[in-house]
Design an enzyme around this catalytic site. Sequence first.
Site, PDB file in Angstrom:
ATOM      1  N   ARG A 179      27.262  67.313  84.789  1.00 44.34           N
ATOM      2  CA  ARG A 179      26.869  68.413  83.919  1.00 44.34           C
ATOM      3  C   ARG A 179      28.091  68.949  83.175  1.00 44.34           C
ATOM      4  O   ARG A 179      29.228  68.717  83.614  1.00 44.34           O
ATOM      5  CB  ARG A 179      26.282  69.550  84.777  1.00 44.34           C
ATOM      6  CG  ARG A 179      25.185  69.093  85.710  1.00 44.34           C
ATOM      7  CD  ARG A 179      25.122  69.975  86.959  1.00 44.34           C
ATOM      8  NE  ARG A 179      24.210  69.394  87.951  1.00 44.34           N
ATOM      9  CZ  ARG A 179      22.917  69.694  88.053  1.00 44.34           C
ATOM     10  NH1 ARG A 179      22.393  70.613  87.271  1.00 44.34           N
ATOM     11  NH2 ARG A 179      22.172  69.112  88.952  1.00 44.34           N
ATOM     12  N   ASP A 245      25.436  74.591  83.469  1.00 50.38           N
ATOM     13  CA  ASP A 245      25.199  73.761  84.654  1.00 50.38           C
ATOM     14  C   ASP A 245      23.880  72.997  84.539  1.00 50.38           C
ATOM     15  O   ASP A 245      23.598  72.135  85.367  1.00 50.38           O
ATOM     16  CB  ASP A 245      25.211  74.608  85.937  1.00 50.38           C
ATOM     17  CG  ASP A 245      24.267  75.790  85.859  1.00 50.38           C
ATOM     18  OD1 ASP A 245      24.354  76.560  84.886  1.00 50.38           O
ATOM     19  OD2 ASP A 245      23.425  75.950  86.764  1.00 50.38           O
TER      20      ASP A 245
END
Length: 463
Positions: A179, A245
Amino acid sequence: MEILFEHSFARDVPLGVLDQTPNRAPSPELALLNLPLCQTLGLPVEDLRENGAMWLSGTSWPEGAIPRAMAYAGHQFGGFSPVLGDGRAHLLGEILTSDGARFDLHLKGSGRTAFSRGGDGRAALGPMLREYLISESMAALGIATTRALAVVTTGDAILRDQGMVPAAVLARVAASHIRVGTFQYFAARKDLTSLQALVTHTLARHYPKAEPTALALFDSVAAAQANLVAQWMGVGFVHGVMNTDNMALSGETIDYGPCAFLDDYAPDTVFSSIDRQGRYAYGHQPRLMMWNLARLAEALLPFFDTDDTRAIEIANEHLDQMEGLYHRAWLRVMGAKIGVADQDLVNGFLAAIEGADFTRCFHALSQSDDAVLGLVPNQTALRAWLPAWRARVSPHVKLRNPVVIPRNHLVDAALKAATTGEMTPFHALLAQVQNPFGPEAGREVFALGPPSGFGPFVTYCGT
Ligand code: AMP
Ligand code: MG
């Protein structure tokens, strides 16, 4: 047949994972197993039918799997947390398909980890079924996404806002779970060795044709994200939690939480109960994608140039390309929806259908003027637009607009029924969203907008 696991991420970026033991489910049962996906990936169907409840709940795991939580940081609603990580998820390992593609096998809702903070590490059945349904829908719509492999009910209940609800684990596969927040994690700790290893790993894994530099990685991710978000906009998808995220370097849609599809078109539409400011509204998504990419660039700055000022200049030069990159992707996607890549025509249509059903209006363009006119509250703008559009679009062009999306009212009803043990509506809806472009005849109820009086619709994270 065995599943052969590899662990290239843990090997290349050892500080990016922690070995963690998943929760044992008291009485795991397979609620869903994605057979077509098993076949595509070359996973052993018979093995999974037999052992899937144990393996895909984290109660036990196949030989060669090593359950691990991944570390990451993230900007959540603009505020930075240097340590988030998998607080309720375990990566079992990577699997290679016969044509050499690598994917992560990952469990969500499989118990507490070192990253759980106050959370219980668990997931409720409703939200896991929701991710299964919506990610399958996205895949069928041709949009890059993580895929749902299975949902396993654990046999116990957990406490959520609604009271005690059945718990479940979602098994999903993804090109990777790297991520923007993974880069931020190492940047925040000033661990340039891990950060460099992460850059090298991500390039080799997702962009093997790109030059092996952090800048080429950034450009590749920017292009992938511009395409992805343009496609979201094209089907009226609202992700709901576009935190750094929840943005994957692979360019796949990831972490389906309070996401939903537009019924009526309005750029400021928000569904998520936690998005009180409307930060992640439908129309804000392109900006947010660029904002998240700016955070990625920030994490990569030390590799752009040894001189800080020059590094920032380089980052800005590349971020300045984003606007044009996104605009071209958007025009490609929206142009295919109306049959002509003309931004004034696209914007004119969008303005004319404001307040009307997004999916049905685009689909009605392949039917007749009256079909579209019958859907909009105010026909004046559309009456002017239609002849201008007809003058530009070839009569032979085939428009590609879905008939069926996962409608909020249908998803809601299917999940409510599933939570009481009745899976029939869920299976019926799943079959429909897996065939989004098929003809409408015979399945009109799935193509219609919400019944009057439904909404405003609110989604909850279910965490
Ligand atoms: P999300 O918004 O679902 O992507 O999650 C944000 C962060 O919260 C991630 O670090 C998750 O692992 C963590 N998290 C979410 N739900 C739970 C839970 N029930 N228990 C522990 N951690 C959680
Ligand atoms: Mg997340």
